[in-house]
Design a protein around this motif. Structure first.
Motif, PDB file in Angstrom:
ATOM      1  N   ASP A  48     -41.478 -19.914  17.545  1.00  0.00           N
ATOM      2  CA  ASP A  48     -42.085 -20.576  16.588  1.00  0.00           C
ATOM      3  C   ASP A  48     -41.186 -20.401  15.646  1.00  0.00           C
ATOM      4  O   ASP A  48     -40.450 -19.293  15.209  1.00  0.00           O
ATOM      5  CB  ASP A  48     -43.428 -19.975  15.961  1.00  0.00           C
ATOM      6  CG  ASP A  48     -44.505 -20.249  17.040  1.00  0.00           C
ATOM      7  OD1 ASP A  48     -44.384 -21.426  17.808  1.00  0.00           O
ATOM      8  OD2 ASP A  48     -45.479 -19.720  16.970  1.00  0.00           O
ATOM      9  N   PRO A  49     -40.891 -21.393  14.433  1.00  0.00           N
ATOM     10  CA  PRO A  49     -39.996 -21.259  13.261  1.00  0.00           C
ATOM     11  C   PRO A  49     -40.562 -20.147  12.412  1.00  0.00           C
ATOM     12  O   PRO A  49     -41.888 -19.675  12.361  1.00  0.00           O
ATOM     13  CB  PRO A  49     -40.203 -22.666  12.474  1.00  0.00           C
ATOM     14  CG  PRO A  49     -40.910 -23.572  13.637  1.00  0.00           C
ATOM     15  CD  PRO A  49     -41.479 -22.681  14.520  1.00  0.00           C
ATOM     16  N   ALA A  50     -39.709 -19.353  11.533  1.00  0.00           N
ATOM     17  CA  ALA A  50     -40.011 -18.201  10.781  1.00  0.00           C
ATOM     18  C   ALA A  50     -39.161 -18.538   9.414  1.00  0.00           C
ATOM     19  O   ALA A  50     -37.907 -19.029   9.603  1.00  0.00           O
ATOM     20  CB  ALA A  50     -40.045 -17.174  11.447  1.00  0.00           C
ATOM     21  N   PRO A  51     -39.578 -17.907   8.348  1.00  0.00           N
ATOM     22  CA  PRO A  51     -38.589 -17.851   7.146  1.00  0.00           C
ATOM     23  C   PRO A  51     -37.736 -16.750   7.130  1.00  0.00           C
ATOM     24  O   PRO A  51     -38.014 -15.717   7.916  1.00  0.00           O
ATOM     25  CB  PRO A  51     -39.564 -17.591   6.013  1.00  0.00           C
ATOM     26  CG  PRO A  51     -40.854 -17.194   6.698  1.00  0.00           C
ATOM     27  CD  PRO A  51     -40.965 -17.531   8.001  1.00  0.00           C
ATOM     28  N   PRO A  52     -36.644 -16.630   6.342  1.00  0.00           N
ATOM     29  CA  PRO A  52     -35.683 -15.638   6.412  1.00  0.00           C
ATOM     30  C   PRO A  52     -36.740 -14.426   6.000  1.00  0.00           C
ATOM     31  O   PRO A  52     -37.590 -14.352   4.947  1.00  0.00           O
ATOM     32  CB  PRO A  52     -34.828 -15.819   5.263  1.00  0.00           C
ATOM     33  CG  PRO A  52     -34.882 -17.410   5.123  1.00  0.00           C
ATOM     34  CD  PRO A  52     -36.184 -17.822   5.487  1.00  0.00           C
ATOM     35  N   VAL A  84     -31.115 -11.548  14.055  1.00  0.00           N
ATOM     36  CA  VAL A  84     -32.446 -11.510  14.416  1.00  0.00           C
ATOM     37  C   VAL A  84     -32.350  -9.962  15.154  1.00  0.00           C
ATOM     38  O   VAL A  84     -31.774  -9.569  15.789  1.00  0.00           O
ATOM     39  CB  VAL A  84     -32.786 -12.464  15.561  1.00  0.00           C
ATOM     40  CG1 VAL A  84     -34.439 -12.499  16.077  1.00  0.00           C
ATOM     41  CG2 VAL A  84     -32.746 -14.125  14.947  1.00  0.00           C
ATOM     42  N   SER A  85     -33.601  -9.352  14.697  1.00  0.00           N
ATOM     43  CA  SER A  85     -33.715  -7.854  15.250  1.00  0.00           C
ATOM     44  C   SER A  85     -35.150  -7.771  16.010  1.00  0.00           C
ATOM     45  O   SER A  85     -35.855  -8.343  15.467  1.00  0.00           O
ATOM     46  CB  SER A  85     -33.475  -6.934  14.357  1.00  0.00           C
ATOM     47  OG  SER A  85     -34.250  -7.046  13.183  1.00  0.00           O
ATOM     48  N   PRO A  86     -35.106  -7.041  17.225  1.00  0.00           N
ATOM     49  CA  PRO A  86     -36.328  -6.781  17.728  1.00  0.00           C
ATOM     50  C   PRO A  86     -37.190  -6.019  16.869  1.00  0.00           C
ATOM     51  O   PRO A  86     -36.876  -4.954  16.131  1.00  0.00           O
ATOM     52  CB  PRO A  86     -35.982  -5.794  18.901  1.00  0.00           C
ATOM     53  CG  PRO A  86     -34.618  -5.380  18.786  1.00  0.00           C
ATOM     54  CD  PRO A  86     -33.765  -6.325  17.868  1.00  0.00           C
ATOM     55  N   ARG A 125     -37.560  -9.963  13.834  1.00  0.00           N
ATOM     56  CA  ARG A 125     -37.581 -10.345  12.436  1.00  0.00           C
ATOM     57  C   ARG A 125     -36.151 -10.874  12.172  1.00  0.00           C
ATOM     58  O   ARG A 125     -35.262 -10.302  12.670  1.00  0.00           O
ATOM     59  CB  ARG A 125     -37.747  -8.882  11.874  1.00  0.00           C
ATOM     60  CG  ARG A 125     -37.785  -9.194  10.179  1.00  0.00           C
ATOM     61  CD  ARG A 125     -38.127  -7.896   9.336  1.00  0.00           C
ATOM     62  NE  ARG A 125     -39.538  -7.517   9.614  1.00  0.00           N
ATOM     63  CZ  ARG A 125     -40.739  -7.969   9.287  1.00  0.00           C
ATOM     64  NH1 ARG A 125     -40.751  -8.960   8.291  1.00  0.00           N
ATOM     65  NH2 ARG A 125     -41.575  -7.591   9.452  1.00  0.00           N
ATOM     66  N   LEU A 126     -36.524 -11.986  11.357  1.00  0.00           N
ATOM     67  CA  LEU A 126     -35.111 -12.451  10.848  1.00  0.00           C
ATOM     68  C   LEU A 126     -34.758 -11.972   9.647  1.00  0.00           C
ATOM     69  O   LEU A 126     -35.524 -11.236   8.884  1.00  0.00           O
ATOM     70  CB  LEU A 126     -35.526 -13.926  10.671  1.00  0.00           C
ATOM     71  CG  LEU A 126     -35.772 -14.900  11.583  1.00  0.00           C
ATOM     72  CD1 LEU A 126     -36.857 -14.444  12.554  1.00  0.00           C
ATOM     73  CD2 LEU A 126     -35.821 -16.455  11.339  1.00  0.00           C
ATOM     74  N   ALA A 127     -33.372 -11.732   9.439  1.00  0.00           N
ATOM     75  CA  ALA A 127     -32.814 -10.862   8.462  1.00  0.00           C
ATOM     76  C   ALA A 127     -32.952 -11.935   7.246  1.00  0.00           C
ATOM     77  O   ALA A 127     -33.312 -13.190   7.137  1.00  0.00           O
ATOM     78  CB  ALA A 127     -31.258 -10.907   8.541  1.00  0.00           C
ATOM     79  N   PRO A 128     -33.235 -11.374   5.962  1.00  0.00           N
ATOM     80  CA  PRO A 128     -33.559 -11.898   4.828  1.00  0.00           C
ATOM     81  C   PRO A 128     -32.612 -12.710   4.102  1.00  0.00           C
ATOM     82  O   PRO A 128     -32.754 -13.415   3.564  1.00  0.00           O
ATOM     83  CB  PRO A 128     -33.968 -10.711   3.578  1.00  0.00           C
ATOM     84  CG  PRO A 128     -33.284  -9.680   4.455  1.00  0.00           C
ATOM     85  CD  PRO A 128     -33.292  -9.699   5.834  1.00  0.00           C
ATOM     86  N   THR A 159     -33.650 -20.295  17.317  1.00  0.00           N
ATOM     87  CA  THR A 159     -34.591 -19.864  16.372  1.00  0.00           C
ATOM     88  C   THR A 159     -34.507 -20.640  15.268  1.00  0.00           C
ATOM     89  O   THR A 159     -33.455 -20.751  14.556  1.00  0.00           O
ATOM     90  CB  THR A 159     -34.271 -18.332  16.105  1.00  0.00           C
ATOM     91  OG1 THR A 159     -34.307 -17.882  17.327  1.00  0.00           O
ATOM     92  CG2 THR A 159     -35.526 -17.910  15.201  1.00  0.00           C
ATOM     93  N   THR A 160     -35.632 -21.320  14.653  1.00  0.00           N
ATOM     94  CA  THR A 160     -35.629 -22.255  13.456  1.00  0.00           C
ATOM     95  C   THR A 160     -36.012 -21.422  12.222  1.00  0.00           C
ATOM     96  O   THR A 160     -37.062 -20.863  12.341  1.00  0.00           O
ATOM     97  CB  THR A 160     -36.425 -23.514  13.818  1.00  0.00           C
ATOM     98  OG1 THR A 160     -36.231 -24.179  14.921  1.00  0.00           O
ATOM     99  CG2 THR A 160     -36.271 -24.384  12.555  1.00  0.00           C
ATOM    100  N   VAL A 161     -35.045 -21.454  11.382  1.00  0.00           N
ATOM    101  CA  VAL A 161     -35.257 -20.632  10.200  1.00  0.00           C
ATOM    102  C   VAL A 161     -35.809 -21.542   8.819  1.00  0.00           C
ATOM    103  O   VAL A 161     -35.050 -22.804   8.814  1.00  0.00           O
ATOM    104  CB  VAL A 161     -33.935 -19.982   9.616  1.00  0.00           C
ATOM    105  CG1 VAL A 161     -34.189 -18.994   8.537  1.00  0.00           C
ATOM    106  CG2 VAL A 161     -33.298 -19.130  10.650  1.00  0.00           C
ATOM    107  N   VAL A 162     -36.891 -21.585   8.545  1.00  0.00           N
ATOM    108  CA  VAL A 162     -37.558 -22.314   7.613  1.00  0.00           C
ATOM    109  C   VAL A 162     -37.668 -21.868   6.103  1.00  0.00           C
ATOM    110  O   VAL A 162     -37.777 -20.547   6.056  1.00  0.00           O
ATOM    111  CB  VAL A 162     -39.028 -22.909   8.197  1.00  0.00           C
ATOM    112  CG1 VAL A 162     -38.779 -23.881   9.187  1.00  0.00           C
ATOM    113  CG2 VAL A 162     -39.855 -21.810   8.647  1.00  0.00           C
TER     114      VAL A 162
END
Length: 168
Positions: A48-52, A84-86, A125-128, A159-162
Motif C-alpha cells: 500500500d502507498p505510504a508517506p515519507p 525502505v527499511s524493515p 518504514r520509508l525514509a523521511p 512502493t508508492t510514496v505519497v
C-alpha cells in the motif's frame, strides 16, 4: 566329572552370562522425502502507498501451482529498495533481517499443498527524506530445491510514496 563341574561353575556365575539379550524394539526409520513436483510461484503484490517516514507492509505471496505438496522447506527472500527499511514484527516470527537491512529471509516448513498459498508479511518504514513518487528495486523471491520451474520464482514490486494527508 570335570565337564559337569564346568557346567556347575558356569551356572553359578553372574546371571547376565546366561541370559539371552532381549530383542531390541523395532526402530522406525523415516524414509527420506522424495522430490516433489511442486511449482512455487511468486505472485506480485505491491505494498500500500505510504508517506515519507510512514509504514506499509510487503506481502510476499507464494502459490504452489502443484501438482504435488512441497516435501522440503522453502525460503522467501524480500529485497527492499533504497530508502525502505524493515521494521518488525514479521510473519512468520522467525524471519530474519540480512544484508544490512536490505533483505528479509523467511523460512517455511514443507507441506504446502497444491493450489494453496503461503504469505510472509514484512512491515517496512520509508525514509523521511524520500520524494513523492514510485520506488523500484524491491523484489520477492522463493527458493525451493524441488521446484522444477525457476522462471516464476521472483517478482519485482514497487512502493508508492505519497504526500502526507492533511490533518495527520
Amino acid at each position: 566329572m570335570a565337564a559337569g563341574c564346568a557346567v556347575a561353575t558356569l551356572a553359578a556365575g553372574p546371571s547376565w552370562a546366561l541370559r539371552r539379550p532381549d530383542p531390541r524394539p523395532a526402530v522406525e526409520v523415516a524414509a527420506a522425502p522424495t522430490a516433489s513436483r511442486s511449482d512455487l510461484e511468486v505472485i506480485r503484490l505491491d505494498p500500500d502507498p505510504a508517506p515519507p517516514g510512514g509504514t506499509t507492509t510487503v506481502h510476499a505471496f507464494i502459490a504452489n501451482r502443484g501438482p504435488d505438496t512441497t516435501t522440503t522447506p522453502f525460503t522467501v527472500l524480500v529485497t527492499l529498495p533504497p530508502g525502505v527499511s524493515p521494521e518488525g514484527p514479521y510473519f512468520p516470527a522467525e524471519c530474519e533481517v540480512r544484508h544490512n537491512g536490505r533483505q528479509v529471509r523467511c523460512a517455511f516448513p514443507p507441506g504446502l499443498p497444491p493450489l494453496r498459498s503461503a504469505t510472509a508479511l514484512v512491515p517496512v518504514r520509508l525514509a523521511p527524506d524520500l520524494r513523492i513518487g514510485t520506488l523500484t528495486g524491491g523484489s520477492v523471491a522463493v527458493r525451493d530445491v524441488d521446484d522444477p520451474d525457476e522462471g516464476n520464482n521472483r517478482q519485482p514490486f514497487a512502493t508508492t510514496v505519497v504526500e502526507t494527508a492533511a490533518g495527520f
